[in-house]
Enzyme design. Structure first.
Site, PDB file in Angstrom:
ATOM      1  N   LYS A 354       0.836  -1.212   0.000  1.00 17.85           N
ATOM      2  CA  LYS A 354       0.000   0.000   0.000  1.00 17.85           C
ATOM      3  C   LYS A 354       0.869   1.260   0.000  1.00 17.85           C
ATOM      4  O   LYS A 354       0.579   2.217  -0.706  1.00 17.85           O
ATOM      5  CB  LYS A 354      -0.927  -0.003   1.222  1.00 17.85           C
ATOM      6  CG  LYS A 354      -2.021  -1.047   1.178  1.00 17.85           C
ATOM      7  CD  LYS A 354      -3.001  -0.887   2.326  1.00 17.85           C
ATOM      8  CE  LYS A 354      -2.330  -0.951   3.679  1.00 17.85           C
ATOM      9  NZ  LYS A 354      -1.622  -2.225   3.926  1.00 17.85           N
ATOM     10  N   THR A 356       3.871   1.532  -1.158  1.00 15.52           N
ATOM     11  CA  THR A 356       4.508   1.632  -2.464  1.00 15.52           C
ATOM     12  C   THR A 356       3.537   2.185  -3.503  1.00 15.52           C
ATOM     13  O   THR A 356       3.902   3.027  -4.335  1.00 15.52           O
ATOM     14  CB  THR A 356       5.016   0.242  -2.900  1.00 15.52           C
ATOM     15  OG1 THR A 356       5.753  -0.332  -1.831  1.00 15.52           O
ATOM     16  CG2 THR A 356       5.904   0.344  -4.117  1.00 15.52           C
ATOM     17  N   ARG A 378       2.303   7.252   7.342  1.00 15.12           N
ATOM     18  CA  ARG A 378       2.624   7.124   8.764  1.00 15.12           C
ATOM     19  C   ARG A 378       4.129   6.987   8.961  1.00 15.12           C
ATOM     20  O   ARG A 378       4.838   6.512   8.081  1.00 15.12           O
ATOM     21  CB  ARG A 378       1.926   5.899   9.368  1.00 15.12           C
ATOM     22  CG  ARG A 378       0.431   6.028   9.479  1.00 15.12           C
ATOM     23  CD  ARG A 378      -0.190   4.743   9.962  1.00 15.12           C
ATOM     24  NE  ARG A 378      -0.016   3.656   9.004  1.00 15.12           N
ATOM     25  CZ  ARG A 378      -0.186   2.367   9.281  1.00 15.12           C
ATOM     26  NH1 ARG A 378      -0.501   2.000  10.509  1.00 15.12           N
ATOM     27  NH2 ARG A 378      -0.024   1.459   8.352  1.00 15.12           N
ATOM     28  N   LYS A 389       8.794  -7.227   9.285  1.00 16.16           N
ATOM     29  CA  LYS A 389       8.331  -6.598   8.054  1.00 16.16           C
ATOM     30  C   LYS A 389       9.354  -5.664   7.426  1.00 16.16           C
ATOM     31  O   LYS A 389       9.377  -5.458   6.228  1.00 16.16           O
ATOM     32  CB  LYS A 389       7.042  -5.820   8.356  1.00 16.16           C
ATOM     33  CG  LYS A 389       6.288  -5.388   7.112  1.00 16.16           C
ATOM     34  CD  LYS A 389       5.006  -4.678   7.504  1.00 16.16           C
ATOM     35  CE  LYS A 389       4.291  -4.165   6.281  1.00 16.16           C
ATOM     36  NZ  LYS A 389       3.532  -2.963   6.530  1.00 16.16           N
ATOM     37  N   ALA A 608      -2.692  -0.360  12.930  1.00 15.39           N
ATOM     38  CA  ALA A 608      -4.069  -0.498  12.461  1.00 15.39           C
ATOM     39  C   ALA A 608      -4.821  -1.631  13.156  1.00 15.39           C
ATOM     40  O   ALA A 608      -6.046  -1.620  13.200  1.00 15.39           O
ATOM     41  CB  ALA A 608      -4.088  -0.717  10.954  1.00 15.39           C
ATOM     42  N   PHE A 639      -2.933  -1.907   7.050  1.00  9.10           N
ATOM     43  CA  PHE A 639      -3.418  -3.281   6.935  1.00  9.10           C
ATOM     44  C   PHE A 639      -4.585  -3.379   5.942  1.00  9.10           C
ATOM     45  O   PHE A 639      -4.632  -2.660   4.959  1.00  9.10           O
ATOM     46  CB  PHE A 639      -3.766  -3.852   8.307  1.00  9.10           C
ATOM     47  CG  PHE A 639      -2.567  -4.176   9.135  1.00  9.10           C
ATOM     48  CD1 PHE A 639      -1.524  -4.945   8.626  1.00  9.10           C
ATOM     49  CD2 PHE A 639      -2.453  -3.721  10.439  1.00  9.10           C
ATOM     50  CE1 PHE A 639      -0.404  -5.247   9.385  1.00  9.10           C
ATOM     51  CE2 PHE A 639      -1.335  -4.021  11.203  1.00  9.10           C
ATOM     52  CZ  PHE A 639      -0.306  -4.782  10.687  1.00  9.10           C
ATOM     53  N   PHE A 707       3.550  -8.175  -8.859  1.00  9.85           N
ATOM     54  CA  PHE A 707       4.927  -8.573  -8.567  1.00  9.85           C
ATOM     55  C   PHE A 707       5.544  -9.133  -9.841  1.00  9.85           C
ATOM     56  O   PHE A 707       4.843  -9.562 -10.763  1.00  9.85           O
ATOM     57  CB  PHE A 707       4.952  -9.618  -7.449  1.00  9.85           C
ATOM     58  CG  PHE A 707       4.648  -9.043  -6.094  1.00  9.85           C
ATOM     59  CD1 PHE A 707       5.673  -8.635  -5.262  1.00  9.85           C
ATOM     60  CD2 PHE A 707       3.328  -8.900  -5.648  1.00  9.85           C
ATOM     61  CE1 PHE A 707       5.395  -8.101  -4.007  1.00  9.85           C
ATOM     62  CE2 PHE A 707       3.045  -8.375  -4.409  1.00  9.85           C
ATOM     63  CZ  PHE A 707       4.081  -7.969  -3.575  1.00  9.85           C
ATOM     64  N   TRP A 736       6.903  -0.255  -8.747  1.00 13.99           N
ATOM     65  CA  TRP A 736       8.070  -0.793  -8.046  1.00 13.99           C
ATOM     66  C   TRP A 736       9.275  -0.849  -8.980  1.00 13.99           C
ATOM     67  O   TRP A 736      10.397  -0.522  -8.595  1.00 13.99           O
ATOM     68  CB  TRP A 736       7.737  -2.185  -7.492  1.00 13.99           C
ATOM     69  CG  TRP A 736       8.873  -2.811  -6.733  1.00 13.99           C
ATOM     70  CD1 TRP A 736       9.242  -2.558  -5.442  1.00 13.99           C
ATOM     71  CD2 TRP A 736       9.788  -3.800  -7.225  1.00 13.99           C
ATOM     72  NE1 TRP A 736      10.327  -3.324  -5.094  1.00 13.99           N
ATOM     73  CE2 TRP A 736      10.692  -4.095  -6.170  1.00 13.99           C
ATOM     74  CE3 TRP A 736       9.940  -4.460  -8.447  1.00 13.99           C
ATOM     75  CZ2 TRP A 736      11.717  -5.023  -6.291  1.00 13.99           C
ATOM     76  CZ3 TRP A 736      10.966  -5.384  -8.582  1.00 13.99           C
ATOM     77  CH2 TRP A 736      11.834  -5.660  -7.516  1.00 13.99           C
TER      78      TRP A 736
END
Length: 883
Positions: A354, A356, A378, A389, A608, A639, A707, A736
């Site tokens: 999200k 990205t 954030r 993560k 979240a 999330f 991806f 990306w």
């Protein structure tokens, strides 16, 4: 004519021994002004001038003058500065300290340079030079092409007069007063510059020539408008014009111009954003390598490009800065831009991108579609950064830079929250100890001490007395019963809800025992730690809309319950003012930029799953003003849509009053396969789940990025199903690997969707009971059949209704890995009852948060955390291993 609807301030710096020492504000009352002497009989607008003298001692040093100038430079209420000092005191350092935009004398180096260059749009012309030119231009005989002799004077004044005269088409000659060859018969006008009271023989002057005698002066009680006799001839009854009154007039005009420019500068400024070029590589390097390959613009340059004023910026190094909330007041009449939310489907533990997508979208909007756009993200917690993560700066060619600064301490907001939160915790335990070991009288004497024989309540103590219904302000007037009520919070140790926090995943702090030292006199109790971003203070930071609002919310925080069942607040503890002091800088959003040089606000970071999971209201509001009516603000909800997006709609939008125009829902083939029946995704299963599987993708598409392992068939299928389910559009994004260019189609789709009307509605009415609001979320968002409250949860909901908190919105604390309370239940489970283990209240933040299942507010570290790969080169100071 120029109309100014507010008073302008002029500051006059002078030594007490100067002739100007008698000057007072009565010398320049509310007065008329004209732009030139031609307009003296025209209607004149009224201008209010507030004039203040700053008197320096006769022996004042250069440092003293510079110190006063620096104060006036930074004062937005001052629109003009006049230096009435001896020439020796007006040094190069003094002139270069004086802000050119407040230099109404026009004597600073920059203003003189502008005058010589012919750029009069920004600087100021020396008033005396303006007065001379005005008199010459209003002479009965046109002087264009005529000769003007300048006699005497040196330096800036002579240069200014010469520039103005020659620019008006006249020819200038110059001569020193002491020159034996001084001949003025050939001159059509003579300007005597600061030559004292020297006598000019009549035989030197050509009949009919204009003579202007210049002696800078300011006299008490000067009238600010006068009709000047211009056509003066030299004769035995000589009348030499002294333009000191006109000089005063042009000083006022310069103040008016300064104020006008300042007012113009306060208006919304169109963007002049310079994008940074990307040269994507294949294969895509690591995030850290990409970040380091791009040199960010200086943050003050970025701020100027997006219309921020220098005084609205507080730089933290070269590439990040705090932005002051005064921007909101300055741009209060500016219409908001379009408000875009980026949310996601229920994610895998690895995250679905999200952040990205948010970064890639604003890069596409600003750098490629040439639309003003802002990303609001954030601040990452140290917990996931060093845990599983990793960071949250985006990824690949769609990230915030410098990513090391973004992912680590940034500007210290989380540290400020940690300090504030733990101050409350310390205050709670200290108060309980003192109440347990002291009498009412001893407590009162210490809480309201006598200082220099005077005893009085502090403002925060008066607020507590008023909440107790005691309308007294004299400590000596309280009765023993009132003293007892005032000094005894009587907190019930078993009902304290406030915990300490630390910004590290430390599972062994989930439950601790405090008070075991002998000095604590047996005040032992069980408590625990939360992750710092789960603190109610973090939620308050994210939901407050001003410093005053934040202070009030901090005061309302409930930290526990008294033995009589009354809620005890931070204000009752007397600590809320100190909390506001610790948080006064944290409330300002941090300005950064993307890889393509587009602006980003980084502010707040509530989780979240255990908080409301959105960046700050203030960052969004600031950005919406800055982008302008046709611009876009892209903000992200944490999330999945069942958590971050639901809380964005029903908590953040209620608090802010803002309404989104478009929602971008991020769905990945990887996550769809998992929800469609594939294996769970972890660090070791990521390869397995990216194997080709149309069936699994189709099954998972009930939810509604790409991806490099996704196939075209999988992407096409997801897009087809998304449109069939009602999406305005569904597009693959390659941000990306390509940056904003790979998100251009999404940006165009967002622009088109934002132009269409929307029908925004809240999920529930806050006047519903707490239980019914929880049930509505469980059934309509999670797909549960019903909810089941534990006895403790039922007791808590009854208590919150009794205390008047029943109308607050709901912030569900639930796993982010499933729509249900069971992390392993993928897809869209049905036929389950949602268990509500406990219900807590964040009164300062303004929501009730039920705990679903076994939710933990302190994550733990995995067997192999990210910190194994993070290192520092002691020679280059480069960081490695961040991602």
């Amino acid at each position: 004519m120029l109309e100014i609807n507010k008073k302008m301030a002029v500051k006059v710096i002078h030594a007490t021994t100067s002739p100007f020492s008698d000057f007072s504000s009565s010398a320049w009352p509310f007065c008329s002004f004209v732009m030139s002497t031609k307009d003296l009989l025209s209607p004149r607008p009224q201008i209010g001038l507030n004039i203040t003298q700053i008197c320096l001692v006769k022996e004042c040093s250069e440092d003293d003058i510079v110190e006063e100038l620096l104060k006036l430079n930074d004062d937005p209420k001052v629109h003009g500065i006049y230096l009435h000092l001896p020439p020796a005191s007006i040094t190069s350092r003094v002139l270069n300290t004086l802000k050119p935009e407040k230099d109404i004398e026009g004597i600073s180096d920059l203003n003189m340079g502008r005058l010589i260059r012919g750029d009069l749009s920004k600087g100021f012309v020396p008033p005396l030079a303006s007065a001379v030119l005005d008199l010459l231009e209003n002479h009965d005989t046109p002087l264009e092409g005529k000769t003007v002799l300048l006699v005497g004077g040196e330096g800036p004044l002579q240069l200014a007069v010469q520039c103005l005269i020659e620019r008006s088409g006249m020819v200038t000659l110059k001569s020193h007063w002491s020159s034996k060859s001084l001949q003025v018969m050939q001159a059509d006008a003579v300007v005597l510059l600061d030559v004292g009271n020297m006598y000019v023989p009549p035989t030197w002057i050509r009949p009919g020539a204009a003579i202007i005698y210049c002696k800078p002066a300011l006299e008490k009680g000067i009238a600010l408008y006068v009709v000047f006799p211009i056509n003066l001839c030299y004769n035995e009854h000589e009348m030499i014009l002294k333009p000191s009154i006109a000089e005063t007039l042009f000083k006022v005009i310069n103040v008016v111009r300064s104020c006008s420019r300042w007012l113009k500068g306060q208006e919304y400024r169109p963007w002049h954003l310079r994008s940074l070029k990307l040269q994507p590589l294949t294969p895509v390097p690591s995030d850290l390598e990409i970040s380091r390959a791009q040199i960010p613009k200086p943050v003050d340059q970025l701020a100027e490009e997006i219309g921020l004023l220098p005084e609205e910026l507080e730089a933290y190094g070269r590439s990040k800065a705090k932005v002051r909330l005064s921007v909101l007041e300055r741009l209060q009449s500016q219409p908001n831009g379009k408000y875009i939310l980026v949310a996601g489907i229920t994610p895998t533990p690895l995250g679905e991108g999200k952040s990205t997508v948010t970064v890639g979208l604003v890069q596409a909007l600003s750098a490629h579609l040439r639309l003003n756009s802002f990303a609001c993200l954030r601040q990452p917690s140290q917990g996931p950064t060093f845990g599983v993560k990793g960071g949250a700066a985006g990824g690949g060619y769609a990230q915030v830079i410098p990513m090391e600064e973004f992912n680590l301490h940034l500007t210290g907001d989380i540290h400020a929250i940690t300090a504030a939160n733990n101050l409350v915790a310390a205050a709670i335990d200290a108060r309980m100890l003192h109440e347990a070991t002291q009498s009412d009288k001893a407590l009162f004497n210490r809480l309201v001490p006598s200082v220099n024989g005077v005893r009085k309540f502090s403002p925060i103590q008066i607020s507590r007395l008023q909440r107790l219904g005691i309308r007294k302000t004299d400590p000596a007037s309280l009765t023993p019963e009132e003293i007892n009520a005032f000094v005894r919070l009587d907190l019930d140790p078993s009902k304290i809800t406030w915990q300490r926090v630390v910004d590290t995943n430390d599972r062994f702090l989930r439950k601790i025992t405090v008070g075991q030292a002998s000095s604590e006199k047996g005040q032992i109790r069980e408590t625990g730690f939360d992750i710092a971003v789960a603190s109610e203070i973090m939620a308050i930071l994210a939901l407050a809309d001003s410093l005053g609002d934040m202070k009030n919310r901090l005061a309302r925080m409930v930290v526990g319950t008294s033995r009589s069942g009354q809620p005890i607040t931070a204000e009752d503890l007397g600590v809320s003012g100190a909390l506001a002091v610790l948080m006064k800088d944290a409330i300002k959003p941090t300005l950064m930029q993307t890889l393509e040089g587009t602006p980003v606000f980084v502010h707040a970071g509530p989780f979240a799953n255990i908080a409301h999971g959105n960046s700050s209201v203030l960052a969004d509001k600031l950005a919406l003003k800055l982008v302008g009516q046709d611009g876009f603000v892209v903000t992200e909800a944490g999330f999945g849509a069942d958590i971050g997006m639901e809380k964005f709609f029903n908590i953040k939008c209620r608090a802010s009053g803002l309404r989104p125009s478009v929602v971008v829902l991020v769905a990945t083939v990887r996550a769809l396969k998992m929800h469609g029946g594939g294996p769970n995704v972890g660090q070791h299963s990521a390869v397995v789940i990216t194997q080709y599987s149309l069936l699994r993708a189709a099954n998972g598409a009930f939810f509604l990025g790409s991806f490099r392992t996704d196939t075209q068939a999988e992407i096409d299928l997801v897009c087809q199903i998304a449109k069939e389910c009602g999406a305005s559009d569904a597009l693959p994004c390659n941000h990306w690997a390509q940056g904003g260019r790979g998100c251009s189609e999404l940006a165009q789709a967002v622009k088109e969707a934002a132009s269409k009307p929307s029908d925004y509605q809240f999920l529930y009415n806050t006047e519903m009971s707490i239980v019914e609001k929880i049930r509505t979320i469980a059934q309509r968002v999670y797909g549960a059949d019903d909810i089941e409250l534990s006895p403790e949860a039922k007791t808590k909901t009854d208590y919150y209704h009794q205390q008047g908190y029943g109308s607050l919105p709901i912030c569900m604390a639930k796993t982010h890995l499933s729509l249900s309370h069971m992390p392993d239940k993928k897809g869209a489970p049905t036929g389950f009852v949602l268990p509500i283990r406990d219900v807590r209240a964040s009164i300062g933040a303004g929501f009730i948060y039920p705990l679903v299942g076994t939710m933990s507010t302190m994550p733990g570290l995995p067997t192999r955390p990210c910190f194994y790969d993070i290192d520092l080169d002691p020679v280059t100071e480069e960081i490695t291993g961040l991602f």
